[in-house]
Design a protein around this motif. Sequence first.
Motif, PDB file in Angstrom:
ATOM      1  N   GLY A   1       0.802  -1.216   0.000  1.00  0.00           N
ATOM      2  CA  GLY A   1       0.000   0.000   0.000  1.00  0.00           C
ATOM      3  C   GLY A   1       0.835   1.265   0.000  1.00  0.00           C
ATOM      4  O   GLY A   1       0.374   2.326  -0.433  1.00  0.00           O
ATOM      5  N   LEU A   2       2.085   1.177   0.445  1.00  0.00           N
ATOM      6  CA  LEU A   2       2.972   2.346   0.506  1.00  0.00           C
ATOM      7  C   LEU A   2       3.973   2.363  -0.647  1.00  0.00           C
ATOM      8  O   LEU A   2       4.773   3.300  -0.757  1.00  0.00           O
ATOM      9  N   ALA A   3       3.924   1.331  -1.480  1.00  0.00           N
ATOM     10  CA  ALA A   3       5.009   1.124  -2.448  1.00  0.00           C
ATOM     11  C   ALA A   3       5.161   2.272  -3.430  1.00  0.00           C
ATOM     12  O   ALA A   3       6.281   2.569  -3.881  1.00  0.00           O
ATOM     13  N   GLU A   4       4.068   2.938  -3.810  1.00  0.00           N
ATOM     14  CA  GLU A   4       4.155   3.979  -4.820  1.00  0.00           C
ATOM     15  C   GLU A   4       4.612   5.327  -4.259  1.00  0.00           C
ATOM     16  O   GLU A   4       4.843   6.264  -5.027  1.00  0.00           O
ATOM     17  N   ALA A   5       4.741   5.438  -2.939  1.00  0.00           N
ATOM     18  CA  ALA A   5       5.171   6.711  -2.351  1.00  0.00           C
ATOM     19  C   ALA A   5       6.635   6.966  -2.672  1.00  0.00           C
ATOM     20  O   ALA A   5       7.496   6.126  -2.401  1.00  0.00           O
TER      21      ALA A   5
ATOM     22  N   ASP B   1       2.089  -2.864  12.604  1.00  0.00           N
ATOM     23  CA  ASP B   1       2.574  -3.361  11.302  1.00  0.00           C
ATOM     24  C   ASP B   1       2.626  -2.240  10.275  1.00  0.00           C
ATOM     25  O   ASP B   1       3.552  -2.173   9.448  1.00  0.00           O
ATOM     26  N   LEU B   2       1.634  -1.351  10.289  1.00  0.00           N
ATOM     27  CA  LEU B   2       1.671  -0.199   9.383  1.00  0.00           C
ATOM     28  C   LEU B   2       2.868   0.693   9.712  1.00  0.00           C
ATOM     29  O   LEU B   2       3.538   1.214   8.812  1.00  0.00           O
ATOM     30  N   ALA B   3       3.153   0.866  11.001  1.00  0.00           N
ATOM     31  CA  ALA B   3       4.314   1.657  11.398  1.00  0.00           C
ATOM     32  C   ALA B   3       5.600   1.007  10.906  1.00  0.00           C
ATOM     33  O   ALA B   3       6.521   1.688  10.430  1.00  0.00           O
ATOM     34  N   THR B   4       5.676  -0.317  10.995  1.00  0.00           N
ATOM     35  CA  THR B   4       6.852  -1.033  10.502  1.00  0.00           C
ATOM     36  C   THR B   4       7.034  -0.787   9.005  1.00  0.00           C
ATOM     37  O   THR B   4       8.136  -0.467   8.530  1.00  0.00           O
ATOM     38  N   ALA B   5       5.950  -0.943   8.263  1.00  0.00           N
ATOM     39  CA  ALA B   5       6.022  -0.712   6.817  1.00  0.00           C
ATOM     40  C   ALA B   5       6.426   0.731   6.519  1.00  0.00           C
ATOM     41  O   ALA B   5       7.189   0.994   5.565  1.00  0.00           O
ATOM     42  N   THR B   6       5.932   1.668   7.295  1.00  0.00           N
ATOM     43  CA  THR B   6       6.237   3.085   7.073  1.00  0.00           C
ATOM     44  C   THR B   6       7.708   3.372   7.368  1.00  0.00           C
ATOM     45  O   THR B   6       8.364   4.127   6.629  1.00  0.00           O
ATOM     46  N   LEU B   7       8.244   2.794   8.446  1.00  0.00           N
ATOM     47  CA  LEU B   7       9.665   2.975   8.763  1.00  0.00           C
ATOM     48  C   LEU B   7      10.529   2.423   7.625  1.00  0.00           C
ATOM     49  O   LEU B   7      11.540   3.028   7.237  1.00  0.00           O
ATOM     50  N   ARG B   8      10.124   1.274   7.088  1.00  0.00           N
ATOM     51  CA  ARG B   8      10.886   0.702   5.971  1.00  0.00           C
ATOM     52  C   ARG B   8      10.825   1.600   4.748  1.00  0.00           C
ATOM     53  O   ARG B   8      11.839   1.832   4.070  1.00  0.00           O
ATOM     54  N   ALA B   9       9.651   2.122   4.473  1.00  0.00           N
ATOM     55  CA  ALA B   9       9.507   3.012   3.316  1.00  0.00           C
ATOM     56  C   ALA B   9      10.327   4.288   3.513  1.00  0.00           C
ATOM     57  O   ALA B   9      10.977   4.776   2.574  1.00  0.00           O
ATOM     58  N   ALA B  10      10.296   4.848   4.702  1.00  0.00           N
ATOM     59  CA  ALA B  10      11.055   6.064   4.978  1.00  0.00           C
ATOM     60  C   ALA B  10      12.551   5.813   4.860  1.00  0.00           C
ATOM     61  O   ALA B  10      13.300   6.654   4.342  1.00  0.00           O
ATOM     62  N   LEU B  11      13.008   4.648   5.351  1.00  0.00           N
ATOM     63  CA  LEU B  11      14.431   4.319   5.232  1.00  0.00           C
ATOM     64  C   LEU B  11      14.827   4.145   3.772  1.00  0.00           C
ATOM     65  O   LEU B  11      15.917   4.572   3.353  1.00  0.00           O
ATOM     66  N   THR B  12      13.947   3.560   2.991  1.00  0.00           N
ATOM     67  CA  THR B  12      14.216   3.421   1.550  1.00  0.00           C
ATOM     68  C   THR B  12      14.362   4.783   0.908  1.00  0.00           C
ATOM     69  O   THR B  12      15.279   5.019   0.095  1.00  0.00           O
ATOM     70  N   LEU B  13      13.460   5.715   1.231  1.00  0.00           N
ATOM     71  CA  LEU B  13      13.563   7.075   0.681  1.00  0.00           C
ATOM     72  C   LEU B  13      14.869   7.736   1.099  1.00  0.00           C
ATOM     73  O   LEU B  13      15.513   8.435   0.295  1.00  0.00           O
ATOM     74  N   ALA B  14      15.269   7.527   2.359  1.00  0.00           N
ATOM     75  CA  ALA B  14      16.526   8.111   2.832  1.00  0.00           C
ATOM     76  C   ALA B  14      17.716   7.508   2.098  1.00  0.00           C
ATOM     77  O   ALA B  14      18.669   8.216   1.740  1.00  0.00           O
ATOM     78  N   ARG B  15      17.685   6.196   1.849  1.00  0.00           N
ATOM     79  CA  ARG B  15      18.786   5.552   1.121  1.00  0.00           C
ATOM     80  C   ARG B  15      18.855   6.050  -0.323  1.00  0.00           C
ATOM     81  O   ARG B  15      19.936   6.283  -0.870  1.00  0.00           O
ATOM     82  N   VAL B  16      17.705   6.217  -0.963  1.00  0.00           N
ATOM     83  CA  VAL B  16      17.674   6.704  -2.341  1.00  0.00           C
ATOM     84  C   VAL B  16      18.241   8.113  -2.412  1.00  0.00           C
ATOM     85  O   VAL B  16      18.956   8.476  -3.359  1.00  0.00           O
ATOM     86  N   ALA B  17      17.954   8.921  -1.384  1.00  0.00           N
ATOM     87  CA  ALA B  17      18.432  10.307  -1.366  1.00  0.00           C
ATOM     88  C   ALA B  17      19.930  10.393  -1.109  1.00  0.00           C
ATOM     89  O   ALA B  17      20.566  11.387  -1.467  1.00  0.00           O
ATOM     90  N   ALA B  18      20.506   9.359  -0.452  1.00  0.00           N
ATOM     91  CA  ALA B  18      21.938   9.401  -0.122  1.00  0.00           C
ATOM     92  C   ALA B  18      22.556   8.039  -0.392  1.00  0.00           C
ATOM     93  O   ALA B  18      22.900   7.297   0.540  1.00  0.00           O
ATOM     94  N   PRO B  19      22.696   7.664  -1.653  1.00  0.00           N
ATOM     95  CA  PRO B  19      23.229   6.333  -1.966  1.00  0.00           C
ATOM     96  C   PRO B  19      24.650   6.122  -1.456  1.00  0.00           C
ATOM     97  O   PRO B  19      25.027   4.995  -1.127  1.00  0.00           O
ATOM     98  N   GLY B  20      25.426   7.195  -1.383  1.00  0.00           N
ATOM     99  CA  GLY B  20      26.789   7.062  -0.868  1.00  0.00           C
ATOM    100  C   GLY B  20      26.802   6.643   0.592  1.00  0.00           C
ATOM    101  O   GLY B  20      27.572   5.755   1.000  1.00  0.00           O
ATOM    102  N   ASP B  21      25.939   7.262   1.393  1.00  0.00           N
ATOM    103  CA  ASP B  21      25.839   6.871   2.809  1.00  0.00           C
ATOM    104  C   ASP B  21      25.339   5.445   2.930  1.00  0.00           C
ATOM    105  O   ASP B  21      25.827   4.665   3.760  1.00  0.00           O
ATOM    106  N   ALA B  22      24.356   5.088   2.109  1.00  0.00           N
ATOM    107  CA  ALA B  22      23.777   3.751   2.192  1.00  0.00           C
ATOM    108  C   ALA B  22      24.818   2.685   1.886  1.00  0.00           C
ATOM    109  O   ALA B  22      24.785   1.588   2.462  1.00  0.00           O
ATOM    110  N   ALA B  23      25.749   3.013   1.016  1.00  0.00           N
ATOM    111  CA  ALA B  23      26.750   2.007   0.627  1.00  0.00           C
ATOM    112  C   ALA B  23      27.797   1.800   1.718  1.00  0.00           C
ATOM    113  O   ALA B  23      28.443   0.748   1.767  1.00  0.00           O
ATOM    114  N   GLN B  24      27.989   2.782   2.582  1.00  0.00           N
ATOM    115  CA  GLN B  24      29.065   2.696   3.574  1.00  0.00           C
ATOM    116  C   GLN B  24      28.695   1.919   4.824  1.00  0.00           C
ATOM    117  O   GLN B  24      29.573   1.500   5.573  1.00  0.00           O
ATOM    118  N   CYS B  25      27.413   1.742   5.084  1.00  0.00           N
ATOM    119  CA  CYS B  25      27.035   1.233   6.403  1.00  0.00           C
ATOM    120  C   CYS B  25      25.920   0.212   6.325  1.00  0.00           C
ATOM    121  O   CYS B  25      25.191   0.125   5.332  1.00  0.00           O
TER     122      CYS B  25
END
Length: 1000
Positions: free
Chosen positions: A136-140, A177-201
């Motif tokens: 349900g959050l996938a398109e955000a 469970d919705l909160a879990t899905a939302t945290l995952r979606a937010a982390l994905t957005l953060a990783r997309v915004a900073a791929p260099g940081d995501a690769a280091q850790c």
Amino acid sequence: MSVPRGRRSSTFTRLLRHGFTDPSAAERLLDADALSAVRSDPLLLDALGATADPDLALLGLVRLAEAQERVSGETGRRELLDTLITAKPLRDRLLGVLGASEALADHLARHPGDWQALVTYEPRDLHPGVEEFERGLAEADDPVSLRVAYRRCLLSIAARDVCGTTDIAQTAAELADLATATLRAALTLARVAAPGDAAQCRLAVIAMGKCGGHELNYVSDVDVIFVGEAAEGADEGKALQAATRLASHMMRICSETTVEGTIWPVDANLRPEGRNGPLVRTLASHLAYYERWAKTWEFQALLKARAVAGDPELGAAYVAAVSPLVWQAAERDNFVPDVQKMRRRVIENIPAGEVERELKLGPGGLRDVEFAVQLLQLVHGRSDASLRSGTTLDALAALADGGYVGRVDAVQLDDAYRFLRTLEHRIQLYKLRRTHLVPEDDADLRRIGRSMGMRTEPITELNRAWKRHTSSVRRLHEKLFYRPLLDAVAQLAPGETRLSTEAARERLVALGYADPSAALRHLEALASGVSRKAAIQRTLLPVLLGWFADSADPDAGLLNFRKVSDALGKTPWYLRLLRDEGAAAENLARVLSAGRLAPDLLMRAPEAVALLGDPHGLDQRGHAQLEQEVLAAVGRADGAEQAVGAARGVRRRELFRTTAADIIASYGTEDQPVVADQGALVDRVGSAVSDLTAATLAGTLRAVVRAGWGDTLPTRFAVIAMGRFGGHELGYGSDADVLFVHEPRDGVDDQEAAQAANKVVAEMRRLLALPTADPPLLIDADLRPEGKSGPLVRTLKSYEAYYRRWSLVWEAQALLRAEPVAGDPELGRAFLDLVDPLRYPAEGLGDDAVREIRRLKARMESERLPRGADPTLHTKLGRGGLSDVEWTVQLMQLQHGWAEPGLRTTRTREALAAACAAGLVPGEEAEVLDEAWVLATRVRNAVMLVRGRAGDTFPSDGRELGAVGRYLGYDPGHVGDMLDDYRRITRRARAVVEERFYGA
């Protein structure tokens, strides 16, 4: 369009019957063009009437239809309304949401197409989990669209909730469970915004609190902890910096306010060192902190830790590593004081006006249930893995299955918790705001009551049910801990699951009992059997044991209760008093567990328990009333020794009355808050003990005179109180400083009069020194002229001659406290007339006299302080203690008493206030001296109450020191703060003394 009068009247009535509170407004809304296709359909009105708030639901429907038409045209509006009428599941869900949540109605008005999320009917056993919510959050693809998608998912959860498709536990789990899905979606957005940081850790997100426990609210902070590690080949320092940036970005995505509002705050303050600690730590750093620095509440919080987002292997490793630490927490040295501290902290931060409306932190609220369950998990979960659920209701069921909680108690607590959580959800759902306060507005209460199925009188029914459930939780909160202990020892129902002996011991230790084996023996002696007495004890003990556990010495409280019960167990009124008078039982528990003095007095006079159940039983009695009773008791006795024994009996009971009142005022009870004015407590004790001592001396004098001379002594005789006795400032362990004066009656030979007076004094001292189990009453006459080498009793003329010729300045100072307390009142007044010029010398003191007083004080400080005593903690002779304050005040009295009538008092605090009023000492300095004197006096009283014997310094025994701290208002584990505060307060007082007394 106009509406015929007849139709309007009929519709108006129908709207009222269907629960609308504003039928006129509802008629206008029904007549709106947006509802033209369905306004006359009876199904619509019936469905609206079934909602929590029909007016709100109708308004929301009109707004949605109008918004749908703006977005999709007439076709879109017609599709909505046609589906609404033909599909009952959609009708119930959509209108149910609109009637319960103004905030979700606002969302639908902004995003009218989201009503389609409610079309699909789900059977009762189909509930979405994390994967469904992730879809349900996938398109955000940004924070704004994530909020829209989150609210769309929330719509379906709320619809199932208000329609009863899910119960409260399932709803809370779906929200987590919705909160879990939302945290995952937010982390994905953060990783997309900073791929260099995501690769280091590698970064793992650990859910805590209600999210971690799968029991989230509609609106709540989502508590998390972040664990980071370097990716393969990356530098650890840079990797942690990168992980911190990712974690911070993820938190902002969820927490920040956009045009679509916010989701919920992400709170990372449960991490090691709280907000002062690094946001992200390695797993090794977390473990090092928990093993060395963590407090009990942090392990209690970790009980709900659950890996929810980010690197799954790292998250699982974190949970696996901290879990053993959680179940070892009950073995920590500071576990008991930490638990006691947490229990007291539950409501301390609630504004006074909100306590009764607080669902979460108020008495009988959600926190009471959660705390009780978690504490029992920590105690017994180390040996029973079945108890290790992070979900409150699951853990409660496991505790009941294992015999750790009574089954009936568990059912009642489960029922209460479900009600309170449902009420909390309905309150938050309305505006999607984080609150735990039950509203006061009738419209809000009506909507909430109807949403919970209360339709006849929703406000009355809601308030009644709410109060019933909070009362049930309050009653069960302590019973939950202790009822299984009684079941374990009473053994009245063979075959039922019950605590093992070892589990019972574990629980008692965790609740503060140092000798669990002895405690179990006491419980068995009190509660075993089928007698009525044992049955009442089984009713009383669960609550009493909790009150004992709240004290510094639970073992002593339980032992003393057994002793009192043994002494009074066959007395019909005793247990009935404790059972029927709620205040009596709590008062007794506080008194029996506060130290040795009050219980010792009660053991000597068990019938005094009745005072604890009388609303006025602990009221202070005046000097005249006490003296009248003592003299009456003396008059009924045969012989002097029996007479003094009778006087001692009155003294014993009245000392118990005073100690009990002092303890209860200092500790507080459910019905009586702690008395904040420490000075008032000191004055009450000083006045009560001094009046009682005066009455006892008057009774002893009457007994001696009656035994030796009948009605009339050959000489007039008076007892003059000195020192703290004269100042109405006696403590529980103080000696009674006195002078004796006599004056021959007309026609009586001086020698005969002197012999009679000396015989009276000797007999009074002998009788009062007879061995007894009561606290001693020692008469000290060392302040008399010539001290120990002078005669014990003198005539008025002899005192006059001595004071005129030989008196020293210290004797004038001592006479500042002189006050007649027994014997011939005229002779007492004559004595005061004699000494007034001496203690209030005309024109004050000369410089030589002032220097002499200062020299004497300095000598006393250097010579009389006991060897090895800490001068910063000695209440009498130490820095800023009683002696410092009293000598400073008395010097002002000697210097200015002749000119300032207010200074002519025997009481220290009165004289200090008068000196301040006269401008002799600044107000701030007077407050410093008064605070130090009151505190030092309180400490001395506390030591006597706790140890049963007098002392001028803090006890060295840890448990006794803790009991003194409790009396003074300090939480368990804070005796260090108590000693620091004492040193600070008396240090400030000493600075004033240096200036005002020594002239530094």
